[in-house]
Design an enzyme around this catalytic site. Structure first.
Site, PDB file in Angstrom:
ATOM      1  N   TYR A 138       8.772 -40.486 -95.536  1.00  0.00           N
ATOM      2  CA  TYR A 138       8.187 -40.057 -94.271  1.00  0.00           C
ATOM      3  C   TYR A 138       6.667 -40.091 -94.315  1.00  0.00           C
ATOM      4  O   TYR A 138       6.008 -40.252 -93.282  1.00  0.00           O
ATOM      5  CB  TYR A 138       8.697 -38.658 -93.925  1.00  0.00           C
ATOM      6  CG  TYR A 138       8.776 -38.362 -92.448  1.00  0.00           C
ATOM      7  CD1 TYR A 138       9.259 -39.306 -91.538  1.00  0.00           C
ATOM      8  CD2 TYR A 138       8.399 -37.136 -91.952  1.00  0.00           C
ATOM      9  CE1 TYR A 138       9.346 -39.033 -90.187  1.00  0.00           C
ATOM     10  CE2 TYR A 138       8.488 -36.837 -90.597  1.00  0.00           C
ATOM     11  CZ  TYR A 138       8.956 -37.797 -89.727  1.00  0.00           C
ATOM     12  OH  TYR A 138       9.041 -37.512 -88.383  1.00  0.00           O
ATOM     13  N   LYS A 193       3.236 -34.732 -88.367  1.00  0.00           N
ATOM     14  CA  LYS A 193       4.099 -33.682 -87.815  1.00  0.00           C
ATOM     15  C   LYS A 193       3.588 -32.291 -88.211  1.00  0.00           C
ATOM     16  O   LYS A 193       3.689 -31.340 -87.415  1.00  0.00           O
ATOM     17  CB  LYS A 193       5.532 -33.870 -88.300  1.00  0.00           C
ATOM     18  CG  LYS A 193       6.246 -35.065 -87.702  1.00  0.00           C
ATOM     19  CD  LYS A 193       6.430 -34.933 -86.199  1.00  0.00           C
ATOM     20  CE  LYS A 193       7.312 -36.046 -85.649  1.00  0.00           C
ATOM     21  NZ  LYS A 193       7.443 -35.982 -84.177  1.00  0.00           N
TER      22      LYS A 193
END
Length: 254
Positions: free
Chosen positions: A153, A160
């Protein structure tokens, strides 16, 4: 009667029928809301998908990295509704270099794009929609639990984390206007965006056997139900919150 009767919602991020945003828009309409969508890039594709909702929804063009389009958003939305009671931020993008294991090599220019589109855009969207938002409105975003580091990720995880922090600061700034700002931390859903992440199967594998309620990564309905609840009037004093919709995965150890 639905819990969103009379509500006017702006929903971003609808790309395909598998999009979480599509599931939210569909359920919101079923619960009585008037929905306007935004689209970026292939607007003809977004309009085709919008036509598959229970009630075909209008589409307003919005590139959250384009100041001119942000400035024009309120007028574009006013062509379809006279105000907004809720906004769903379902926007995220990172160049390929920022995903898949190249954390140490990703150049700043690509990281900056990921942060602008995936993090700063929450503030940009809030400011653009603010002239339309009434007291009691809700700004809701989607995140993927950024309290830990995930395989592959990479910089999207960092973006995020920034999104989660930005939501708390927006809750602070918009609270005096009686506008709520919250996020949903969803488990992995097989959207087109998710499938573009190298190693996405590692997320899916992690949920198997660990989420106490179980998790169906092909079903966005649980996330949509939570989103509709948070966009309604039923959580009038909840802001700055991150609600997990992940089958309980986040609360478990090994």
């Amino acid at each position: 009667m639905g819990i969103l009767d009379g509500k006017r919602l702006l929903v971003t991020g609808v790309i395909t029928e598998s999009s979480i945003a599509f599931a939210v828009a569909r359920l919101a309409q079923e619960q009585g809301a008037e929905v306007v969508l935004t689209g970026f890039g292939r607007l003809s594709l977004v309009r085709r998908v919008a036509a598959k909702l229970p009630k075909p929804a209008p589409v307003v063009e919005l590139d959250v990295a384009d100041p001119e389009q942000l400035a024009a958003l309120a007028d574009g939305v006013r062509e379809h509704v006279d105000g907004l009671d809720g906004v769903l931020h379902s926007i995220g993008f990172a160049p390929a270099s920022c995903l898949g294991g190249g954390f140490l090599e990703a150049p700043w220019e690509d990281v900056a794009t990921a942060v602008q589109v995936s993090t700063y855009s929450l503030k940009s969207l809030a400011v653009a929609a603010l002239p339309l938002m009434s007291e009691g409105s809700s700004l809701l975003g989607l995140t993927f639990d950024a309290t830990v580091a995930w395989p592959a990720y990479d910089w999207m995880g960092v973006a995020k984390a920034g999104l989660e922090s930005a939501s708390r600061y927006l809750a602070r700034e918009l609270g005096p206007r009686k506008i709520r700002v919250n996020l949903i931390a969803a488990g992995p859903i097989r959207t087109m965006a998710a499938k573009s992440i190298p190693g996405f199967s590692q997320f899916e594998d992690a949920w198997n056997g660990r989420a106490p309620l179980g998790w169906d990564n092909t079903n966005a309905e649980p996330v949509a139900r939570t989103a509709v609840a948070m966009l309604s009037d039923w959580l009038p004093s909840t802001t700055g919150e991150i609600v997990h919709v992940d089958g309980g995965f986040h609360a478990m150890g090994v």
